[in-house]
Design a protein around this motif. Structure first.
Motif, PDB file in Angstrom:
ATOM      1  N   LEU A  83     -47.268 -23.790  -7.772  1.00 30.02           N
ATOM      2  CA  LEU A  83     -47.795 -22.474  -8.198  1.00 30.02           C
ATOM      3  C   LEU A  83     -47.847 -20.849  -7.768  1.00 30.02           C
ATOM      4  O   LEU A  83     -47.474 -20.150  -8.347  1.00 30.02           O
ATOM      5  CB  LEU A  83     -47.925 -22.462  -9.908  1.00 30.02           C
ATOM      6  CG  LEU A  83     -47.967 -23.613 -10.949  1.00 30.02           C
ATOM      7  CD1 LEU A  83     -48.301 -23.333 -12.263  1.00 30.02           C
ATOM      8  CD2 LEU A  83     -46.078 -23.564 -11.159  1.00 30.02           C
ATOM      9  N   LEU A  84     -49.065 -21.335  -6.683  1.00 29.66           N
ATOM     10  CA  LEU A  84     -49.360 -20.337  -6.060  1.00 29.66           C
ATOM     11  C   LEU A  84     -48.507 -19.992  -5.019  1.00 29.66           C
ATOM     12  O   LEU A  84     -48.622 -18.118  -4.956  1.00 29.66           O
ATOM     13  CB  LEU A  84     -50.631 -20.762  -5.327  1.00 29.66           C
ATOM     14  CG  LEU A  84     -51.211 -19.557  -4.387  1.00 29.66           C
ATOM     15  CD1 LEU A  84     -51.585 -18.243  -5.672  1.00 29.66           C
ATOM     16  CD2 LEU A  84     -52.524 -20.195  -4.264  1.00 29.66           C
ATOM     17  N   MET A  85     -47.796 -21.295  -4.344  1.00 32.78           N
ATOM     18  CA  MET A  85     -46.784 -20.269  -3.191  1.00 32.78           C
ATOM     19  C   MET A  85     -45.745 -19.647  -4.209  1.00 32.78           C
ATOM     20  O   MET A  85     -44.830 -19.074  -3.551  1.00 32.78           O
ATOM     21  CB  MET A  85     -46.114 -22.311  -3.197  1.00 32.78           C
ATOM     22  CG  MET A  85     -45.777 -22.098  -1.764  1.00 32.78           C
ATOM     23  SD  MET A  85     -44.568 -23.574  -0.822  1.00 32.78           S
ATOM     24  CE  MET A  85     -44.067 -24.284  -2.386  1.00 32.78           C
ATOM     25  N   GLU A  86     -45.324 -20.237  -5.310  1.00 29.74           N
ATOM     26  CA  GLU A  86     -43.942 -19.520  -5.777  1.00 29.74           C
ATOM     27  C   GLU A  86     -44.701 -17.975  -6.382  1.00 29.74           C
ATOM     28  O   GLU A  86     -43.752 -17.468  -6.708  1.00 29.74           O
ATOM     29  CB  GLU A  86     -43.297 -20.561  -7.028  1.00 29.74           C
ATOM     30  CG  GLU A  86     -42.789 -22.069  -6.207  1.00 29.74           C
ATOM     31  CD  GLU A  86     -41.859 -21.253  -5.536  1.00 29.74           C
ATOM     32  OE1 GLU A  86     -40.969 -21.043  -5.967  1.00 29.74           O
ATOM     33  OE2 GLU A  86     -41.646 -22.431  -4.544  1.00 29.74           O
ATOM     34  N   GLY A  87     -45.893 -17.500  -6.246  1.00 29.36           N
ATOM     35  CA  GLY A  87     -45.842 -16.834  -7.301  1.00 29.36           C
ATOM     36  C   GLY A  87     -46.297 -16.215  -8.557  1.00 29.36           C
ATOM     37  O   GLY A  87     -46.631 -16.089  -9.009  1.00 29.36           O
ATOM     38  N   VAL A  88     -46.162 -18.081  -9.148  1.00 27.19           N
ATOM     39  CA  VAL A  88     -46.228 -17.913 -10.498  1.00 27.19           C
ATOM     40  C   VAL A  88     -47.453 -17.767 -11.172  1.00 27.19           C
ATOM     41  O   VAL A  88     -48.020 -17.014 -12.089  1.00 27.19           O
ATOM     42  CB  VAL A  88     -45.781 -19.162 -11.165  1.00 27.19           C
ATOM     43  CG1 VAL A  88     -46.198 -19.232 -12.811  1.00 27.19           C
ATOM     44  CG2 VAL A  88     -44.425 -19.684 -10.655  1.00 27.19           C
ATOM     45  N   ILE A  89     -48.193 -17.837 -10.303  1.00 27.70           N
ATOM     46  CA  ILE A  89     -50.183 -17.158 -10.709  1.00 27.70           C
ATOM     47  C   ILE A  89     -50.635 -16.521  -9.321  1.00 27.70           C
ATOM     48  O   ILE A  89     -49.941 -16.848  -8.207  1.00 27.70           O
ATOM     49  CB  ILE A  89     -50.788 -18.970 -10.768  1.00 27.70           C
ATOM     50  CG1 ILE A  89     -50.781 -20.157  -9.314  1.00 27.70           C
ATOM     51  CG2 ILE A  89     -50.487 -19.675 -11.985  1.00 27.70           C
ATOM     52  CD1 ILE A  89     -51.742 -21.358  -9.245  1.00 27.70           C
ATOM     53  N   GLU A  90     -51.643 -16.189  -9.523  1.00 25.55           N
ATOM     54  CA  GLU A  90     -52.077 -15.725  -8.521  1.00 25.55           C
ATOM     55  C   GLU A  90     -53.370 -16.522  -7.718  1.00 25.55           C
ATOM     56  O   GLU A  90     -54.044 -16.233  -6.947  1.00 25.55           O
ATOM     57  CB  GLU A  90     -53.028 -13.952  -8.586  1.00 25.55           C
ATOM     58  CG  GLU A  90     -51.702 -12.468  -9.313  1.00 25.55           C
ATOM     59  CD  GLU A  90     -51.988 -11.527  -9.397  1.00 25.55           C
ATOM     60  OE1 GLU A  90     -53.290 -11.245  -8.789  1.00 25.55           O
ATOM     61  OE2 GLU A  90     -51.344 -10.892  -9.747  1.00 25.55           O
ATOM     62  N   ASN A  91     -53.942 -17.206  -8.521  1.00 30.50           N
ATOM     63  CA  ASN A  91     -55.363 -17.997  -8.669  1.00 30.50           C
ATOM     64  C   ASN A  91     -55.170 -18.951  -9.119  1.00 30.50           C
ATOM     65  O   ASN A  91     -54.531 -19.756 -10.274  1.00 30.50           O
ATOM     66  CB  ASN A  91     -56.592 -16.669  -9.113  1.00 30.50           C
ATOM     67  CG  ASN A  91     -56.938 -15.803  -8.881  1.00 30.50           C
ATOM     68  OD1 ASN A  91     -57.017 -15.151  -7.428  1.00 30.50           O
ATOM     69  ND2 ASN A  91     -57.117 -14.491  -9.232  1.00 30.50           N
ATOM     70  N   ASP A  92     -55.369 -20.079  -7.646  1.00 26.00           N
ATOM     71  CA  ASP A  92     -55.301 -21.110  -7.916  1.00 26.00           C
ATOM     72  C   ASP A  92     -56.900 -22.108  -8.941  1.00 26.00           C
ATOM     73  O   ASP A  92     -57.805 -21.683  -8.445  1.00 26.00           O
ATOM     74  CB  ASP A  92     -54.889 -22.186  -6.568  1.00 26.00           C
ATOM     75  CG  ASP A  92     -55.374 -23.903  -7.429  1.00 26.00           C
ATOM     76  OD1 ASP A  92     -55.431 -24.188  -8.338  1.00 26.00           O
ATOM     77  OD2 ASP A  92     -54.528 -24.565  -5.675  1.00 26.00           O
ATOM     78  N   PRO A  93     -56.490 -22.243 -10.205  1.00 27.82           N
ATOM     79  CA  PRO A  93     -57.784 -22.679 -11.156  1.00 27.82           C
ATOM     80  C   PRO A  93     -57.238 -24.244 -10.516  1.00 27.82           C
ATOM     81  O   PRO A  93     -59.235 -24.342 -10.919  1.00 27.82           O
ATOM     82  CB  PRO A  93     -57.427 -22.750 -12.900  1.00 27.82           C
ATOM     83  CG  PRO A  93     -55.462 -23.617 -12.448  1.00 27.82           C
ATOM     84  CD  PRO A  93     -55.433 -22.420 -10.932  1.00 27.82           C
ATOM     85  N   THR A  94     -57.581 -24.713  -9.313  1.00 28.36           N
ATOM     86  CA  THR A  94     -57.928 -25.986  -8.599  1.00 28.36           C
ATOM     87  C   THR A  94     -58.658 -26.185  -7.556  1.00 28.36           C
ATOM     88  O   THR A  94     -59.508 -27.104  -7.469  1.00 28.36           O
ATOM     89  CB  THR A  94     -56.483 -27.178  -8.764  1.00 28.36           C
ATOM     90  OG1 THR A  94     -56.457 -26.189  -7.925  1.00 28.36           O
ATOM     91  CG2 THR A  94     -55.621 -26.701 -10.054  1.00 28.36           C
TER      92      THR A  94
END
Length: 299
Positions: free
Chosen positions: A87-98
């Motif tokens: 999701l981070l790579m696709e730009g769906v999220i700006e910060n990775d919660p994991t």
């Protein structure tokens, strides 16, 4: 982006860019489904891009309360981390919660192995008077002789048998191909199976190039291989909990114990990292004690 859309995109990513097998893809999607099930029960309609570290920590705590083993928890968390990296790579999220999500510490479990005598006992327990007897014997000899995964065994193709050179070609994880030596005993048992059983079957058109078939002429399932081996273990009253993978462990362990080169074993097993292969370098307890007794000044 909702869960359905994000899962669909992630699945395509695993298949096309990571070149994972369907079994591996299903395992990753199952990890995401576990998280979705938890979130729906507690937070209602929380989309993937709104999930925070605290939600994930509560999910891990929920798994703990459910009695999920540390090993399974670690596997599930790994799948969720992979999903959020996508999701981070696709730009769906700006910060990775994991990023700060910790996995439980698990000890490295040495795999159960079978002695050569135990494997012979299992093979001798096969009823060769039954039509499928020679097939089962050929399958176990091939598992043990070549150190195959069960998925590799059920997908083994006639066109990948090179008996004149005593090699078979294996299509392993991620569609990676490798050549593996095959023993004369396994070749003999496969040839007997081909003449005495497979030749008499009405082969399904989708399974014409598959080596091991069921009585309906179709490809065997992974579950069927597990069942055959469990039944043989019960027949000889074997106390060890074994599966098709036990033969792969036994193959690797006996090669290492016999002095085989670790890189060669890695190649035959199809391990991407040699660290995975190194688990088979465990030594016999009596050998360890004997080494200390003979060489340590306090002994």
């Amino acid at each position: 982006m909702n869960w359905v859309e994000s899962k669909k995109g992630y699945e395509s990513f695993l298949r096309l860019e990571k070149s994972l097998s369907q079994n591996s893809i299903s395992a990753y999607i199952n990890d995401i489904n576990k998280l979705i099930s938890f979130l729906e029960g507690k937070f209602k309609e929380l989309p993937p891009d709104m999930v925070k570290l605290q939600h994930l920590r509560e999910f891990v705590e929920w798994m703990n309360q459910k009695g999920v083993s540390p090993r399974t928890q670690a596997r599930t968390i790994s799948g969720i981390k992979s999903f959020y990296k996508y999701l981070l790579m696709e730009g769906v999220i700006e910060n990775d919660p994991t990023t700060l999500l910790e996995s439980p510490k698990i000890g490295r479990k040495l795999p159960d192995i079978l002695s050569d005598q135990e494997i012979n006992d299992l093979i001798n327990a096969i009823d060769l008077s039954k039509p499928e007897g020679q097939r089962n014997k050929a399958m176990i000899e091939t598992l043990y002789s070549c150190g195959l995964r069960v998925s590799e065994l059920v997908n083994l193709k006639l066109s990948n048998l090179h008996f004149d050179q005593e090699f078979i070609k294996i299509e392993g994880k991620g569609d990676k191909e490798r050549l593996v030596p095959i023993s004369k005993q396994a070749i003999e048992d496969i040839n007997k199976y081909l003449i005495g059983y497979r030749k008499r079957l009405k082969v399904d058109k989708d399974s014409e190039n598959i080596l091991f078939l069921n009585r309906r002429g179709k490809q065997l399932s992974r579950v069927m291989i597990f069942t055959i081996i469990k039944n043989l273990a019960q027949k000889i009253n074997l106390k060890k909990n074994i599966s098709p993978h036990t033969f792969r462990h036994s193959f690797a362990s006996q090669l290492i114990d016999g002095g085989a080169d670790l890189r060669a074993v890695q190649e035959m097993l199809g391990h991407e990292s040699i660290l995975t292969t190194e688990i088979y370098t465990h030594l016999d307890k009596d050998y360890l004690k004997d080494t200390v007794n003979r060489h340590h000044p306090r002994s």
